[in-house]
Design an enzyme around this catalytic site. Structure first.
Site, mmCIF file in Angstrom:
data_model
loop_
_atom_site.group_PDB
_atom_site.id
_atom_site.type_symbol
_atom_site.label_atom_id
_atom_site.label_comp_id
_atom_site.label_asym_id
_atom_site.label_seq_id
_atom_site.Cartn_x
_atom_site.Cartn_y
_atom_site.Cartn_z
ATOM 1 N N ARG A 3 0.817 -1.212 0.000
ATOM 2 C CA ARG A 3 0.000 0.000 0.000
ATOM 3 C C ARG A 3 0.852 1.264 0.000
ATOM 4 O O ARG A 3 0.456 2.284 -0.577
ATOM 5 C CB ARG A 3 -0.957 -0.031 1.191
ATOM 6 C CG ARG A 3 -2.094 -1.008 0.962
ATOM 7 C CD ARG A 3 -2.885 -1.325 2.208
ATOM 8 N NE ARG A 3 -3.965 -2.267 1.879
ATOM 9 C CZ ARG A 3 -4.562 -3.073 2.741
ATOM 10 N NH1 ARG A 3 -4.203 -3.044 4.017
ATOM 11 N NH2 ARG A 3 -5.514 -3.902 2.354
ATOM 12 N N THR B 215 -8.037 -1.358 -6.005
ATOM 13 C CA THR B 215 -7.089 -2.443 -5.800
ATOM 14 C C THR B 215 -6.381 -2.357 -4.451
ATOM 15 O O THR B 215 -6.298 -1.296 -3.846
ATOM 16 C CB THR B 215 -6.048 -2.443 -6.937
ATOM 17 O OG1 THR B 215 -5.256 -3.623 -6.865
ATOM 18 C CG2 THR B 215 -5.137 -1.232 -6.845
ATOM 19 N N GLU B 216 -5.886 -3.509 -3.974
ATOM 20 C CA GLU B 216 -5.194 -3.654 -2.677
ATOM 21 C C GLU B 216 -6.036 -3.135 -1.517
ATOM 22 O O GLU B 216 -5.536 -2.517 -0.575
ATOM 23 C CB GLU B 216 -3.825 -2.962 -2.714
ATOM 24 C CG GLU B 216 -2.852 -3.663 -3.647
ATOM 25 C CD GLU B 216 -1.397 -3.440 -3.281
ATOM 26 O OE1 GLU B 216 -1.095 -3.396 -2.070
ATOM 27 O OE2 GLU B 216 -0.580 -3.339 -4.192
ATOM 28 N N GLY B 217 -7.321 -3.402 -1.578
ATOM 29 C CA GLY B 217 -8.260 -2.934 -0.573
ATOM 30 C C GLY B 217 -8.874 -1.624 -1.004
ATOM 31 O O GLY B 217 -8.157 -0.634 -1.207
ATOM 32 N N GLN C 118 -9.943 0.823 3.386
ATOM 33 C CA GLN C 118 -8.849 1.539 4.051
ATOM 34 C C GLN C 118 -9.369 2.359 5.223
ATOM 35 O O GLN C 118 -8.716 2.452 6.274
ATOM 36 C CB GLN C 118 -8.114 2.442 3.058
ATOM 37 C CG GLN C 118 -7.508 1.742 1.859
ATOM 38 C CD GLN C 118 -6.708 0.504 2.218
ATOM 39 O OE1 GLN C 118 -5.885 0.525 3.144
ATOM 40 N NE2 GLN C 118 -6.938 -0.579 1.508
#
Length: 379
Positions: free
Chosen positions: A240, A359-361, A366
């Protein structure tokens, strides 16, 4: 973006020259054709960029996240797609560095550092996106190894990469039933789906990864059985932070193009940059870029010094993605009708930026992570 020392300045000058020579002249063509060129990745390897986070003892530069974030932003200001390619390569290498056995490190890290091998990350599944713990790809014990069956989806560098860190289910337990493996392209039982026809990041191959009775020896298991979720979540902090640097680069690229156009375009007898309405949009882009740079630098510093960084990584990822989206939108607006045309880079920045809110959460996830960490005392 603020640069701390002469070594970083020299590296960024080198990266800038590479991008201007090998990427910028072809970025529109590669986007339209959805074409990934391995020779560009190989150039990253020749400059040592592929090993920027790998320890020196395994052939890397070991420069840390304060440097990797600067490099990613520089590449992404020209091509977010190639920034993604090297970012997920780093994620694969970092996982092996952090959790691999000495034999695994000796086997893979020198070749990942040199760029001889390209790495990738294989976590997402059709029914396991933000909820990574719901993955279903199965790894069943057989002899001195495992048989893998299942499908991974949206794998960046999918089919192009040589080495994958893949996550599977070895038991029904939601978290302690997940196990990670090092997988090589070309093994029996490993195949890839069609190249996804994406809105943005088109010059980075994205495919499904399919396991059909794929035998994986125990020696390729990454960390202990049942520790895969820990591997994934540990590496997500690093991913992240780099993700935030990449979207910072998109915002920087959009800002560069917006300023250039505002200085050149004339309407009503003067440059459009002389109009207050355009100046407000330019100022908003600049404020977003500078605040994001500070947030990313803070997260990278904490990561490099072993400090708790989960909340900072999520703040950086979420905020930077939103800034990139707004910067690209304002850059398109400043260009007017021309901003909607593919001949101008800002429309590609706009398309590229969107995925990073997902993407990536997702950015909504978040916010959940940030709040939980605050309540747990990580402030």
């Amino acid at each position: 973006m603020w640069v701390a020392d002469e070594q970083q300045r020299a590296m960024l000058d080198t990266v800038r020259r590479l991008c201007d020579r090998d990427i910028r002249p072809y970025v529109q063509e590669m986007d339209e054709k959805a074409e990934f060129r391995r020779e560009i990745f190989n150039r990253f390897g020749e400059l040592g960029l592929t090993g920027i986070l790998i320890p020196e003892e395994y052939g890397g530069l070991e420069l840390g996240y304060s440097t990797s974030t600067l490099v990613l932003a520089e590449i992404a200001s020209v091509s977010a797609a190639y920034a993604v390619s090297i970012m997920v390569h780093w994620l694969c290498a970092a996982a092996i560095t952090t959790f691999g056995t000495e034999d695994q490190k000796q086997e893979y890290l020198p070749r990942l550092a040199s760029g001889e091998l390209m790495g990738a990350w294989s976590l997402t599944e059709p029914n396991a996106g933000s909820d990574a713990a719901s993955l279903r790809t199965a790894a069943a014990h057989q002899d001195d190894g495992y048989i893998l069956n299942g499908t991974k989806s949206f794998i960046s560098n999918g089919g192009a990469a040589d080495v994958y860190v893949a996550f599977t289910r070895t038991s029904a337990d939601r978290y302690s039933g997940i196990t990670a493996f090092i997988i090589e392209k070309g093994w029996p039982g490993v195949s890839f789906g069609k190249k996804e026809n994406k809105m943005g990041i088109r010059a980075c191959d994205t495919r499904s990864m399919i396991f059909e009775d794929c035998y994986v020896p125990t020696s390729k298991r990454l960390h202990e059985e049942g520790q895969g979720f820990r591997v994934a979540m540990t590496m997500m902090d690093a991913g992240r932070i780099n993700n935030a640097a990449l979207t910072l680069g998109i915002a920087q690229g959009a800002m560069r193009e917006a300023v250039k156009y505002a200085q050149e375009r004339e309407q009503f007898g003067k440059k459009i940059g002389d109009f207050q309405g355009v100046q407000f949009m330019l100022a908003d882009i600049k404020v977003g870029v500078e605040t994001t740079a500070a947030i990313v630098a803070r997260a990278a510093y904490k990561k490099d010094h072993g400090l708790p960084v989960t909340a900072d990584a999520s703040v950086a990822k979420m905020y930077s993605a939103d800034v990139a989206m707004r910067a690209a939108e304002n850059a398109v607006q400043i260009h007017g009708g021309y901003g909607y045309m593919k001949e101008y880079p800002v429309e590609q920045f706009f398309r590229d930026a969107k995925i990073f809110q997902i993407t990536e959460g997702t950015n909504q996830i978040q916010r959940v992570i940030i709040a939980k960490r605050m309540l747990q005392g990580e402030v």
